[in-house]
Design a protein around this motif. Structure first.
Motif, PDB file in Angstrom:
ATOM      1  N   PRO A   2      51.604 -25.935   2.912  1.00  0.00           N
ATOM      2  CA  PRO A   2      51.941 -27.195   2.250  1.00  0.00           C
ATOM      3  C   PRO A   2      51.014 -27.523   1.078  1.00  0.00           C
ATOM      4  CG  PRO A   2      50.847 -27.607   4.334  1.00  0.00           C
ATOM      5  CD  PRO A   2      51.050 -26.134   4.254  1.00  0.00           C
ATOM      6  N   HIS A   3      51.599 -27.842  -0.045  1.00  0.00           N
ATOM      7  CA  HIS A   3      50.882 -28.349  -1.202  1.00  0.00           C
ATOM      8  C   HIS A   3      51.537 -29.650  -1.644  1.00  0.00           C
ATOM      9  CE1 HIS A   3      49.313 -24.215  -1.520  1.00  0.00           C
ATOM     10  NE2 HIS A   3      48.373 -24.704  -2.297  1.00  0.00           N
ATOM     11  N   MET A   4      50.750 -30.502  -2.290  1.00  0.00           N
ATOM     12  CA  MET A   4      51.276 -31.750  -2.819  1.00  0.00           C
ATOM     13  C   MET A   4      50.835 -31.888  -4.273  1.00  0.00           C
ATOM     14  SD  MET A   4      50.489 -35.661  -1.621  1.00  0.00           S
ATOM     15  CE  MET A   4      48.931 -35.679  -2.500  1.00  0.00           C
ATOM     16  N   ASP A   5      51.774 -32.184  -5.146  1.00  0.00           N
ATOM     17  CA  ASP A   5      51.445 -32.380  -6.548  1.00  0.00           C
ATOM     18  C   ASP A   5      50.711 -33.696  -6.744  1.00  0.00           C
ATOM     19  OD1 ASP A   5      52.625 -30.011  -7.393  1.00  0.00           O
ATOM     20  OD2 ASP A   5      54.591 -30.932  -7.680  1.00  0.00           O
ATOM     21  N   VAL A   6      49.628 -33.640  -7.524  1.00  0.00           N
ATOM     22  CA  VAL A   6      48.885 -34.818  -7.958  1.00  0.00           C
ATOM     23  C   VAL A   6      48.688 -34.677  -9.464  1.00  0.00           C
ATOM     24  CG1 VAL A   6      47.709 -35.233  -5.749  1.00  0.00           C
ATOM     25  CG2 VAL A   6      46.704 -33.648  -7.410  1.00  0.00           C
ATOM     26  N   PRO A   7      48.358 -35.757 -10.160  1.00  0.00           N
ATOM     27  CA  PRO A   7      48.174 -35.633 -11.604  1.00  0.00           C
ATOM     28  C   PRO A   7      47.145 -34.565 -11.959  1.00  0.00           C
ATOM     29  CG  PRO A   7      48.293 -37.943 -10.998  1.00  0.00           C
ATOM     30  CD  PRO A   7      48.244 -37.170  -9.716  1.00  0.00           C
ATOM     31  N   GLY A   8      47.602 -33.505 -12.637  1.00  0.00           N
ATOM     32  CA  GLY A   8      46.701 -32.437 -13.052  1.00  0.00           C
ATOM     33  C   GLY A   8      46.320 -31.460 -11.972  1.00  0.00           C
ATOM     34  N   GLY A   9      47.040 -31.446 -10.846  1.00  0.00           N
ATOM     35  CA  GLY A   9      46.657 -30.505  -9.804  1.00  0.00           C
ATOM     36  C   GLY A   9      47.643 -30.440  -8.651  1.00  0.00           C
ATOM     37  N   GLU A  46      44.964 -33.438  20.175  1.00  0.00           N
ATOM     38  CA  GLU A  46      45.579 -33.832  21.442  1.00  0.00           C
ATOM     39  C   GLU A  46      45.929 -35.314  21.451  1.00  0.00           C
ATOM     40  OE1 GLU A  46      43.436 -32.723  24.907  1.00  0.00           O
ATOM     41  OE2 GLU A  46      43.161 -30.638  24.272  1.00  0.00           O
ATOM     42  N   HIS A  47      45.107 -36.130  20.783  1.00  0.00           N
ATOM     43  CA  HIS A  47      45.324 -37.572  20.790  1.00  0.00           C
ATOM     44  C   HIS A  47      45.372 -38.181  19.398  1.00  0.00           C
ATOM     45  CE1 HIS A  47      44.688 -37.437  25.111  1.00  0.00           C
ATOM     46  NE2 HIS A  47      43.537 -36.807  24.907  1.00  0.00           N
ATOM     47  N   HIS A  48      45.354 -37.331  18.348  1.00  0.00           N
ATOM     48  CA  HIS A  48      45.307 -37.837  16.976  1.00  0.00           C
ATOM     49  C   HIS A  48      46.224 -37.022  16.073  1.00  0.00           C
ATOM     50  CE1 HIS A  48      41.461 -39.264  18.653  1.00  0.00           C
ATOM     51  NE2 HIS A  48      41.624 -40.293  17.854  1.00  0.00           N
ATOM     52  N   PHE A  49      46.569 -37.635  14.952  1.00  0.00           N
ATOM     53  CA  PHE A  49      47.249 -36.936  13.866  1.00  0.00           C
ATOM     54  C   PHE A  49      46.153 -36.511  12.901  1.00  0.00           C
ATOM     55  CE2 PHE A  49      50.018 -37.391   9.869  1.00  0.00           C
ATOM     56  CZ  PHE A  49      50.536 -36.105  10.008  1.00  0.00           C
ATOM     57  N   VAL A  50      45.845 -35.218  12.883  1.00  0.00           N
ATOM     58  CA  VAL A  50      44.701 -34.702  12.136  1.00  0.00           C
ATOM     59  C   VAL A  50      45.162 -34.193  10.771  1.00  0.00           C
ATOM     60  CG1 VAL A  50      42.780 -33.083  12.128  1.00  0.00           C
ATOM     61  CG2 VAL A  50      43.560 -34.078  14.285  1.00  0.00           C
ATOM     62  N   ILE A  51      44.561 -34.735   9.733  1.00  0.00           N
ATOM     63  CA  ILE A  51      44.898 -34.389   8.352  1.00  0.00           C
ATOM     64  C   ILE A  51      43.643 -33.838   7.693  1.00  0.00           C
ATOM     65  CG2 ILE A  51      45.749 -35.286   6.146  1.00  0.00           C
ATOM     66  CD1 ILE A  51      46.646 -37.817   7.854  1.00  0.00           C
ATOM     67  N   ARG A  52      43.789 -32.729   7.001  1.00  0.00           N
ATOM     68  CA  ARG A  52      42.661 -32.193   6.238  1.00  0.00           C
ATOM     69  C   ARG A  52      43.188 -31.560   4.962  1.00  0.00           C
ATOM     70  NH1 ARG A  52      41.025 -26.635   9.486  1.00  0.00           N
ATOM     71  NH2 ARG A  52      43.055 -26.256  10.448  1.00  0.00           N
ATOM     72  N   PHE A  53      42.349 -31.536   3.934  1.00  0.00           N
ATOM     73  CA  PHE A  53      42.785 -30.969   2.658  1.00  0.00           C
ATOM     74  C   PHE A  53      41.600 -30.378   1.921  1.00  0.00           C
ATOM     75  CE2 PHE A  53      41.315 -35.134   1.494  1.00  0.00           C
ATOM     76  CZ  PHE A  53      41.008 -35.126   0.138  1.00  0.00           C
ATOM     77  N   ASP A  54      41.906 -29.449   1.012  1.00  0.00           N
ATOM     78  CA  ASP A  54      40.900 -28.914   0.103  1.00  0.00           C
ATOM     79  C   ASP A  54      40.818 -29.824  -1.111  1.00  0.00           C
ATOM     80  OD1 ASP A  54      40.155 -26.618   1.561  1.00  0.00           O
ATOM     81  OD2 ASP A  54      41.848 -25.469   0.760  1.00  0.00           O
ATOM     82  N   THR A  55      39.632 -30.356  -1.382  1.00  0.00           N
ATOM     83  CA  THR A  55      39.469 -31.176  -2.569  1.00  0.00           C
ATOM     84  C   THR A  55      39.492 -30.291  -3.810  1.00  0.00           C
ATOM     85  OG1 THR A  55      37.052 -31.066  -2.422  1.00  0.00           O
ATOM     86  CG2 THR A  55      38.139 -32.912  -1.310  1.00  0.00           C
ATOM     87  N   LEU A  77      47.530 -38.427  -0.621  1.00  0.00           N
ATOM     88  CA  LEU A  77      47.890 -37.603   0.528  1.00  0.00           C
ATOM     89  C   LEU A  77      48.291 -38.478   1.717  1.00  0.00           C
ATOM     90  CD1 LEU A  77      48.166 -34.912   1.960  1.00  0.00           C
ATOM     91  CD2 LEU A  77      45.692 -34.943   2.382  1.00  0.00           C
ATOM     92  N   LEU A  78      47.535 -39.536   1.973  1.00  0.00           N
ATOM     93  CA  LEU A  78      47.911 -40.449   3.051  1.00  0.00           C
ATOM     94  C   LEU A  78      49.288 -41.053   2.792  1.00  0.00           C
ATOM     95  CD1 LEU A  78      44.577 -42.367   3.813  1.00  0.00           C
ATOM     96  CD2 LEU A  78      45.537 -40.390   5.005  1.00  0.00           C
ATOM     97  N   ASP A  79      49.544 -41.438   1.551  1.00  0.00           N
ATOM     98  CA  ASP A  79      50.855 -41.993   1.203  1.00  0.00           C
ATOM     99  C   ASP A  79      51.960 -40.972   1.445  1.00  0.00           C
ATOM    100  OD1 ASP A  79      49.675 -44.376   0.453  1.00  0.00           O
ATOM    101  OD2 ASP A  79      49.688 -43.913  -1.696  1.00  0.00           O
ATOM    102  N   GLU A  80      51.710 -39.735   1.039  1.00  0.00           N
ATOM    103  CA  GLU A  80      52.698 -38.670   1.216  1.00  0.00           C
ATOM    104  C   GLU A  80      53.066 -38.487   2.685  1.00  0.00           C
ATOM    105  OE1 GLU A  80      55.013 -35.135   0.143  1.00  0.00           O
ATOM    106  OE2 GLU A  80      54.252 -36.845  -1.021  1.00  0.00           O
ATOM    107  N   LEU A  81      52.092 -38.679   3.554  1.00  0.00           N
ATOM    108  CA  LEU A  81      52.302 -38.469   4.985  1.00  0.00           C
ATOM    109  C   LEU A  81      52.673 -39.755   5.721  1.00  0.00           C
ATOM    110  CD1 LEU A  81      49.272 -36.073   5.573  1.00  0.00           C
ATOM    111  CD2 LEU A  81      51.687 -35.438   5.451  1.00  0.00           C
ATOM    112  N   GLY A  82      52.800 -40.852   4.988  1.00  0.00           N
ATOM    113  CA  GLY A  82      53.195 -42.110   5.597  1.00  0.00           C
ATOM    114  C   GLY A  82      52.120 -42.735   6.473  1.00  0.00           C
ATOM    115  N   VAL A  83      50.857 -42.495   6.139  1.00  0.00           N
ATOM    116  CA  VAL A  83      49.737 -43.010   6.925  1.00  0.00           C
ATOM    117  C   VAL A  83      49.133 -44.218   6.210  1.00  0.00           C
ATOM    118  CG1 VAL A  83      47.429 -42.508   7.805  1.00  0.00           C
ATOM    119  CG2 VAL A  83      49.234 -40.773   7.948  1.00  0.00           C
TER     120      VAL A  83
END
Length: 271
Positions: A2-9, A46-55, A77-83
């Motif tokens: 998964p990748h997400m487009d951001v301004p310039g990256g 197990e008890h969380h929605f874990v999100i991580r990304f490469d800066t 990224l949080l917005d993209e995932l609805g968090v």
């Protein structure tokens, strides 16, 4: 992948766990990638929605040579995932980003964990002689553009620490630290410019009003130890913990010990 487009990256990210569970946003150190969290993700999920990304400038994220905001990337990224809100867990540079988020976007941060981190705007700290020598080695390898040697010098300073002998360190951990850092050699020619938070977080951490856990390794360098003390004193109600027999990457060197502190802390604060 998964990748997400951001301004310039394009941000590379991974998630694990059920999206309806409380969210954790993991932000890696400057000598690593999101892979540094591998040992922690499965138990946390197990008890969380874990999100991580490469800066930007690291791992599998790509960026043009543009000015950008690390906070804005994280929020997109949080917005993209609805968090709407997440507990942000950051190591080293990632912890500084987490602190910037906590003071500038408090409505999006449910809890805060920093590991070997300091707030943006922290005053310069005098280094020990041993630390100065290690930084000199890093500077000389950078000037020589000897990237493998430079990244190994970074591992010597940060992962081993100035007060420990590399021969006394678990060789598997050292290899992990080298692999995490050397992956970023491919990003050397990328030059995205992070926009500094204004005003910086240094004078604003006193306003953080979410649960906070401040962690440092016993053998981290002098500035990180002083930043740890500052955050533990200045963030209202902050919990703090020094992890024995580790330097700047305690969650990588001793992931089990780190989890024995983190998981009960999350549970205690309903995060």
């Amino acid at each position: 992948m998964p990748h997400m487009d951001v301004p310039g990256g394009r941000l590379y990210y991974e998630t694990e766990g059920k999206s309806e569970n409380p969210a954790l946003l993991l932000i890696h150190a400057g000598i690593a990638t999101l892979r540094m969290w591998d040992p922690l993700v499965t138990p946390l999920a197990e008890h969380h929605f874990v999100i991580r990304f490469d800066t930007r400038g690291f791992g599998e994220t790509g960026s043009d040579d543009v000015e950008f905001s690390n906070c804005d990337d994280a929020l997109r990224l949080l917005d993209e995932l609805g968090v709407e809100r997440a507990t942000v867990i950051g190591s080293s540079r990632g912890g500084q980003i987490a602190l910037d988020l906590a003071v500038e976007h408090a409505d999006r941060v449910a809890g805060l964990v920093t590991i070997g981190s300091g707030p943006s705007g922290f005053p310069e700290v005098e280094l020990s002689e041993a630390e100065d020598e290690l930084f000199d080695t890093m500077d000389s390898t950078w000037e020589a553009r000897d990237w493998p040697a430079h990244m190994d010098a970074e591992v010597r300073l940060w992962a081993v620490g100035p007060l420990r002998d590399p021969g006394d360190i678990d060789p598997d951990f050292l290899e992990t630290a080298r692999t995490l850092n050397r992956f970023n050699i491919s990003k050397i020619d990328e030059n995205p410019v992070p926009r500094a938070l204004e005003p910086p977080a240094f004078d604003r951490v006193v306003d953080i009003d979410v649960p906070a856990l401040v962690v440092v390794g016993e053998y981290d360098i002098t500035p990180a130890l002083m930043q740890f003390e500052y955050l533990a004193e200045q963030i209202p109600g902050a919990d703090s913990m020094r992890l024995d027999d580790t330097a700047h990457l305690p969650s990588v060197e001793r992931p089990g010990a780190f989890l024995t502190v983190l998981e009960p802390w999350l549970s205690r604060h309903d995060l």
